[in-house]
Structure formats: C-alpha cells, structure tokens
Design a protein around this motif. Sequence first.
Motif, mmCIF file in Angstrom:
data_model
loop_
_atom_site.group_PDB
_atom_site.id
_atom_site.type_symbol
_atom_site.label_atom_id
_atom_site.label_comp_id
_atom_site.label_asym_id
_atom_site.label_seq_id
_atom_site.Cartn_x
_atom_site.Cartn_y
_atom_site.Cartn_z
ATOM 1 N N LEU A 142 -0.937 19.666 -3.157
ATOM 2 C CA LEU A 142 -1.451 18.673 -2.210
ATOM 3 C C LEU A 142 -0.455 18.243 -1.138
ATOM 4 C CD1 LEU A 142 -3.249 16.329 -4.791
ATOM 5 C CD2 LEU A 142 -4.326 18.042 -3.342
ATOM 6 N N GLY A 143 0.832 18.307 -1.443
ATOM 7 C CA GLY A 143 1.796 17.746 -0.490
ATOM 8 C C GLY A 143 3.071 18.565 -0.385
ATOM 9 N N GLU A 144 4.071 17.972 0.288
ATOM 10 C CA GLU A 144 5.350 18.659 0.470
ATOM 11 C C GLU A 144 6.324 18.135 -0.587
ATOM 12 O OE1 GLU A 144 6.823 18.352 4.502
ATOM 13 O OE2 GLU A 144 8.729 19.229 3.818
ATOM 14 N N ILE A 145 6.576 18.963 -1.573
ATOM 15 C CA ILE A 145 7.236 18.482 -2.793
ATOM 16 C C ILE A 145 8.521 19.245 -3.096
ATOM 17 C CG2 ILE A 145 6.896 18.109 -5.288
ATOM 18 C CD1 ILE A 145 4.807 16.710 -3.591
ATOM 19 N N ALA A 146 9.542 18.492 -3.537
ATOM 20 C CA ALA A 146 10.715 19.122 -4.144
ATOM 21 C C ALA A 146 10.817 18.576 -5.563
ATOM 22 C CB ALA A 146 11.955 18.770 -3.361
ATOM 23 N N LEU A 147 11.275 19.387 -6.498
ATOM 24 C CA LEU A 147 11.296 18.963 -7.911
ATOM 25 C C LEU A 147 12.662 19.189 -8.546
ATOM 26 C CD1 LEU A 147 9.734 18.453 -10.789
ATOM 27 C CD2 LEU A 147 9.821 20.941 -10.918
ATOM 28 N N LEU A 148 13.111 18.232 -9.288
ATOM 29 C CA LEU A 148 14.221 18.420 -10.221
ATOM 30 C C LEU A 148 14.124 17.290 -11.242
ATOM 31 C CD1 LEU A 148 16.619 20.444 -10.526
ATOM 32 C CD2 LEU A 148 18.050 18.661 -9.556
ATOM 33 N N HIS A 170 0.815 -1.223 0.000
ATOM 34 C CA HIS A 170 0.000 0.000 0.000
ATOM 35 C C HIS A 170 0.849 1.274 0.000
ATOM 36 C CE1 HIS A 170 -3.505 -2.496 0.590
ATOM 37 N NE2 HIS A 170 -2.885 -3.095 1.594
ATOM 38 N N THR A 171 1.879 1.270 -0.831
ATOM 39 C CA THR A 171 2.691 2.498 -0.969
ATOM 40 C C THR A 171 1.769 3.659 -1.354
ATOM 41 O OG1 THR A 171 4.499 1.140 -1.767
ATOM 42 C CG2 THR A 171 4.654 3.504 -2.198
ATOM 43 N N LEU A 172 0.871 3.362 -2.263
ATOM 44 C CA LEU A 172 -0.120 4.357 -2.689
ATOM 45 C C LEU A 172 -1.424 4.107 -1.955
ATOM 46 C CD1 LEU A 172 0.485 4.283 -6.545
ATOM 47 C CD2 LEU A 172 1.130 6.128 -4.982
ATOM 48 N N PRO A 173 -2.242 5.106 -1.694
ATOM 49 C CA PRO A 173 -1.962 6.523 -1.943
ATOM 50 C C PRO A 173 -0.947 7.071 -0.939
ATOM 51 C CG PRO A 173 -4.081 6.249 -0.841
ATOM 52 C CD PRO A 173 -3.591 4.878 -1.143
ATOM 53 N N LEU A 174 -0.234 8.118 -1.354
ATOM 54 C CA LEU A 174 0.774 8.698 -0.472
ATOM 55 C C LEU A 174 0.116 9.531 0.617
ATOM 56 C CD1 LEU A 174 3.584 10.069 -2.822
ATOM 57 C CD2 LEU A 174 3.398 7.813 -1.735
ATOM 58 N N ASN A 175 0.711 9.441 1.782
ATOM 59 C CA ASN A 175 0.300 10.312 2.871
ATOM 60 C C ASN A 175 0.782 11.734 2.542
ATOM 61 O OD1 ASN A 175 0.370 11.776 5.309
ATOM 62 N ND2 ASN A 175 0.359 9.849 6.456
ATOM 63 N N LYS A 176 -0.112 12.702 2.680
ATOM 64 C CA LYS A 176 0.240 14.072 2.273
ATOM 65 C C LYS A 176 1.335 14.689 3.141
ATOM 66 C CE LYS A 176 -4.118 14.932 0.019
ATOM 67 N NZ LYS A 176 -5.511 15.199 0.207
ATOM 68 N N LYS A 177 1.621 14.054 4.266
ATOM 69 C CA LYS A 177 2.660 14.641 5.143
ATOM 70 C C LYS A 177 4.067 14.199 4.748
ATOM 71 C CE LYS A 177 -0.303 15.324 9.093
ATOM 72 N NZ LYS A 177 -1.226 14.293 9.608
ATOM 73 N N LEU A 178 4.163 13.213 3.882
ATOM 74 C CA LEU A 178 5.490 12.713 3.505
ATOM 75 C C LEU A 178 6.263 13.737 2.679
ATOM 76 C CD1 LEU A 178 4.627 9.056 2.375
ATOM 77 C CD2 LEU A 178 5.901 9.738 4.428
ATOM 78 N N LYS A 179 7.577 13.711 2.835
ATOM 79 C CA LYS A 179 8.420 14.580 1.995
ATOM 80 C C LYS A 179 8.678 13.855 0.682
ATOM 81 C CE LYS A 179 11.232 16.062 5.549
ATOM 82 N NZ LYS A 179 12.556 15.873 6.022
ATOM 83 N N VAL A 180 8.242 14.469 -0.411
ATOM 84 C CA VAL A 180 8.299 13.772 -1.705
ATOM 85 C C VAL A 180 9.256 14.488 -2.659
ATOM 86 C CG1 VAL A 180 6.938 12.942 -3.655
ATOM 87 C CG2 VAL A 180 5.880 13.110 -1.400
ATOM 88 N N ALA A 233 20.084 15.901 -8.424
ATOM 89 C CA ALA A 233 18.809 15.204 -8.217
ATOM 90 C C ALA A 233 18.974 14.117 -7.152
ATOM 91 C CB ALA A 233 18.327 14.601 -9.526
ATOM 92 N N LEU A 234 20.072 13.381 -7.222
ATOM 93 C CA LEU A 234 20.286 12.306 -6.236
ATOM 94 C C LEU A 234 20.428 12.895 -4.837
ATOM 95 C CD1 LEU A 234 22.724 10.010 -8.234
ATOM 96 C CD2 LEU A 234 20.362 9.492 -7.599
ATOM 97 N N ASN A 235 21.089 14.022 -4.776
ATOM 98 C CA ASN A 235 21.264 14.697 -3.491
ATOM 99 C C ASN A 235 19.904 15.101 -2.906
ATOM 100 O OD1 ASN A 235 22.519 15.962 -1.373
ATOM 101 N ND2 ASN A 235 22.636 17.933 -2.481
ATOM 102 N N MET A 236 19.057 15.675 -3.763
ATOM 103 C CA MET A 236 17.716 16.068 -3.290
ATOM 104 C C MET A 236 16.892 14.834 -2.927
ATOM 105 S SD MET A 236 16.827 19.130 -5.927
ATOM 106 C CE MET A 236 15.200 19.566 -5.354
ATOM 107 N N ALA A 237 17.021 13.800 -3.753
ATOM 108 C CA ALA A 237 16.240 12.577 -3.511
ATOM 109 C C ALA A 237 16.585 11.967 -2.161
ATOM 110 C CB ALA A 237 16.501 11.571 -4.620
#
Length: 750
Positions: free
Chosen positions: A474-480, A421-431, A494-498
């Motif tokens: 919807l959530g706490e997101i970082a993008l690259l 049940h990885t999905l749906p993601l909890n909105k509090k997770l850092k994604v 990207a790996l560093n952010m991930a």
Amino acid sequence: MDIFCVKKMIERNREKVLIVILSIAFSVPLIAQEMSLSSDNKLDSILSAMSIEDKVGQMTQLNVKLVLKPEKNPIQVDSQALDFILKNQRIGSFMNTIGRALTLMEWNYLQKTIRYFVEKNDLIPLLYGIDAVHGANYTMGSVIFPHQLGQAASWNEDLVFKASEITALECRASGIPWVFAPIVDLGRQPLWGQFFETYGEDVFLAERMAVASVSGLQNKDQGLNVGGCAKHYVGYGLPQNGKDRTTVHISDNILRELHIPPFKAAIDAGVMSVMIGSHDLNGLPMNVNRYLLTNVLRDELGFEGVLVTDWADIKNLHITHRVTSDYRRSILAAISAGVDMAMVPEDFIFYETLLDLVLAGEISEERINQSTRRIVDMKVKLGLFDEQDYLLNKKIGEESHQRVAYDLASESITVLKNVNHTLPLNKKLKVFVTGPAANDIRFQIGAWGRTWQGMDTIVTSESIMSIYARMKELGEIALLPGIAVDKILDVDSALNMASKAEVIVLCLSENPSTEKPADINSLTISNTQLEYFNRLHNLEIPIVVVLSQNRPRLLGDIAENASAVILAYQSGSMGGKAIADVIYGEVNPSGKLPFTYPRYEHGISTYDHAYADEVDPMYGTNGFNPEWEFGHGLSYSEFTYSNLSLGRDSVFKDDTLIVLVELENKGSRTGKEVVQVYISDEVASLVPSVKRLRDFKKIELDKNQSKLVTFHIDVHDLGFVHPGEASKYVESGWFTLSVGDLSARFFVRH
Ligand code: BGC
C-alpha cells in the motif's frame, strides 16, 4: 498400573496389525445402524448393551498422544497401543495434544484408524476433543480468527457467530466433533495468562459473545456442527495472585451476579459441555464442589450436558490441592461431586480405580449411568453413530472463510490514541516499519496457533501476511525489526533508517504464551521495547505504535508520547492485512476495548468499580485513572449522539425500559459505531457499581447519515444479587442511564 507398565505389556503382546492398510482410504462401515436414531429409546438401548466396564470407560478421556508413535511426520498411529487402550480402558474420548498441527490427510488417517479400532473392539464412537479456541488451529491451512479478546472488541455478534460456524466446519473436516471453547470466564485480572482467551471484563458482553459462539459452533443448519464447551466453571479468570490454576476468592453473591451468568447464557444457548476450572474457589477445589457442580449447575441452571474436568485435575486433588490423600479418594470425591468425564489424560489408573470403586459398591452404578447417558447422548446428537462423510469435506481455509477472519480482525482492531489525525497514514509518506511484530506472524496468531504456546509455531509455508507484507503493498515502506521482545538486535541501523522516514510504525508485542507458561510477575511492557521506543521518539518523527498483545501491558512513556496507538490483540491469520488496512485507512476502525486498560502496575480496576474506588489521596474523585476506559475506541468518522429519550421516566420492576437515541455520522466516510448503554443505580443497599453496561448495538452509517437507535431493557436485569440469595433483585429508587455523552434519569417503583 501406570503408563510405562502398559507400554511394556504392549511390547510383549505385539499383535500384527497392518497400519499400512489403514493409511489407505477405506470405506468406514456404518457402526450399528440401529444406533443412529437419537430418541430416548435408542439411547436406552445403546446404554443397556453396555457393560459396566464400557460405561466407566465412557467417563475416561485420554490424550491421543498415547497412541501415536513419537515425532513421526506424517503422523503414525501405534496400532498396538491403540488396540490395547481400547480393549482395556474402553475409553469414551480422546483429547488432542499432539504438539503440532496436522494436515487434512493426517487427520483423515488418524480419525479413520481410531474408528477402525473402535469398531474392532465393539465400542461406541469416541468423542475427539480439541482446543480449537479461535479457528481449527490444529489443522494446517485453516483460518485462524482473532483470539476471543479481540473478537469481543469487535462487539459484533454476527461475526463471532460466523467465525464459530467456520471453526466447526473446519474442525469437522478434520473429523473433530468437539471443541473446548468458548471460554466464558471473565477477564478481570490481566496478569492471568489466559486473559486473552476471554471476552473481557464485562458480564453482559461475555454473555452476548458466549451465545454467539455457542450458537455458531453448534449450528445444525450447516450439518457440520461441533459440540461446544463453556469453560472453566467457575471464577477461574480471577486468580488472586494472577497465576494460572491458583486460588480464587469470590463471594457467593458476586459469583452469581458476574461469573455464573455467562455460563447460564451458554447453557441457555444449548452448550453441550462444560469444563471445570482447575482452581480452588474460596478454598474448595472446583472438582469436588458438589454444590456448584450439581446443585447450581444442574438443578438451578438446568445444564444437561457433559461435565468434563480440565487436564489431570482429579489427580491434582491430592497432588496439588491436597484435599484428599490419594487417587482413589480423589476419584470418589470428584465423581460424587458431579464430574461426568475425566480428562485423565495420561494414566490408566483412573479407569481401573473408578471401576473398582463401582464394583466395591462405593460408587453406585446409577451414578455411572447418569454420566454415561449424558456422554452417549452428546455423541448421538453430534451424529457420531452415522457415517462420517465429513471426513471427505475439504473446505479448509476457503476464500469466504478468510473473508470472515479479515472482517473480524478489522472490526476488532481498536485505535486507542490518534493525535491530530495521524491516522490514517497518507500513502505517499515514507514509512519505517519496525519492532518485533512487524514482520513475524507468530505475534498475530498467538498461543493455540499451529502449536500450543505459539512461539514455536511454524507457519512459513502458509500464506499468512505480516503487517509489513501488507503495508508494502500500500505504501512506501522500509523495514528493520531492530529488536526482539526482550533482546536488542540492530538498533543503530534501525535508528539510522528511521531518521530518513516521515512516520515510524512500531509494532510491539509480548511473546505468545498461555496457561502456566504465560504466568508473569509484572504487567509492564518489556524494557527493551520501552527503551527502543524512547530512542525512536528522540528522532522527533511521529510514531504509530501497534500492539499485538495477549493482555494490556503497561505502556508508560509510550502511551504519553506516541502519536497514535493501535491495539490489535492477537488478530489471527488475516490480522496483518487488517492492521495495515487500518493504518492506511482502507478500513475505518470500529473496535472498542472489552477491558479497562490500566495505567499503573498496581492500579488495576474494572470499569464497574465502586464509587469508593474513585477517591484519591486528596479525597477528590480521581482515584480511578486507567490509561483507557472499557468501551473506548476511536473511529476515522465522527459520531454524535442526540435526542436521548426514555419511553417513561418511571417504571415498575417487571417493565421493559425503552431507550431511544439518535446517532449521526458527521465524518467524511462510512463508519461503524458501538452504541453502549450504561446504567447506574444511584443508591442501593449494597455498594452499587458506578455504571454497568446494559445493552449495545453496532451500527453502520454512511457519512452524514443518522439513525434512531432503540433499546429494550428489562428493568429486572438492573438488580443485583443480595448475599444469601440466588437471583437478582431490583431495588426501588433513581437510576441514571447514559449513552455517549448524554444521560437521563428514571425511577424504578415496586
Ligand atoms: C486448559 C484448557 C484446555 C485443556 C485441554 C488445559 O490446561 O486450561 O483450557 O482446554 O488444557 O488442552
């Protein structure tokens, strides 16, 4: 005379035509009031007023680009070219390859200008045809629906109907009465570049979707219907080498059992036109196949509409296929085989030669009358002789249209894997959101976007949300993005952010493309994407992979090691929002695969394969081993099946089999399930499929709700076509029916 000579002649004969006047809205006078009735008499009177030149012209379709000044923005008609073409070629139709989408104002100007010159030259209205294959994509601001493959994955005919209705409405707002859709070829060869434009591999699903699409496009209730076009007749989707417009080999009985029925379904739904495939079938190019174009399509299937060629295909008879030695012989062969309209689309020789063939008595006027009548009839039915009020309709991209695009995208998205049940993601997770398709809407729209191939689509000015844009809400997101499809960008950053995230959402894709430019040599997903996944996987953080794909690309380690895999197809203008909403559980997914997702490069097989295809090298039965099966798709609810019962366990071949099954939603939220009924012919005189889809229903249930679902299956439909026969025959014997994890047997008697 070729196009360049004509252009020169136009230069020499320049008349003064005031284009400026045309660009100002003027009232379009009614074209011949008496032509507005659709009775046979009226049709006769229109036809009797036409010269042979006019009739041959009706059979000619040119590219509208010939009458546009190059690279103008806003668009500009070359009025001398338009006037010249109408005067000298008397054409019946324009098709659209302008190279970009137009604004409503540009469409309005273009259609009015064409109409003005049509009238000036005493012609009947033109049929303007366009590739609006998932919405009125060539009109700026229109909604774009998922491509057909995604639409089929929704297994929701109502939504496909509504989407088609909206496509018609938005096309009409652009003055366009004819769309080259739906594709009813089966998608059984994933290398083929138009795979994503099909309703997938199954004939039954394709038939049902074809009916929904044709009925929506041509729905007269809204008064703004367009003519549909079932394409590409027939077998086009199964090129032997996987490349577009190449040789197809299909036996006659399989053609009749699998490939002709979706055309038959579209014809029974009233489709106004059919487009002929560019391929050769068993060695005979379709455009000269009199047996299939006339005996089967007209006489057996009862098609009365317009039969149009694909791009330049009459010319291709001598240029590519080499079954004739010159254009004259190609035209003679194609018209004799049954072609009504030639998508020429960029030479003037077709018209001149066809006219000459008629004047020389090599093609009878009666034959020309047949085709002209069908074309004029379609124009009458589409109301083209009436005043074109719809040019003033501005209902483009409305909220209610966007809603249907969102619903269709939401219901198409198919969750293929969801470990623990990885999905749906909890909105509090850092994604951490990454990958080429994370924040680039071109991968959602695909080909036939605002441009033909889609990668060069300019959509920045439009409010279409990317996956990332919606996730951010919807959530706490970082993008690259980290990478492009085939190119490393800033992987180290990207790996560093991930590494700081709790979950990674990796949005993979392939560059949008269609037709020949979509020819590929390998199904495996790009190396860049595979390697990037593996490096992210080394971080030991759960990875949710989102695939915005034209076709199944082989995933290798990705399928094995991702925590969740979502197939989003090319999900259209509301796709980014729908994908993010599935990820966060705002939407409970209900899409199911409309094709078999292969695991191996050369292990391509469809779900309805033979028993022998399951035999493995150790003589066991593991030979059919796809990554995911046709019809597979996970929900956030848990559906269970019980109490399967058949009205009777013995039926006659003309009976209807009644199937009852109870479906229950044991999950904690409302969800939709596609109840799929498969039937296996246990023993038959021709190798039977291990199973065949024979019916389905999409059912919505609240949590803890259950429902008795009923199906009525015509026993006759369970038959198969014997070689040399024209229709299905059901043999006596035992059959097994399965729904979910349940099964039951019944006997068919004669
Ligand atoms: C495609 C058709 C399309 C036509 C008109 C062809 O090359 O195969 O699907 O309708 O072009 O653009």
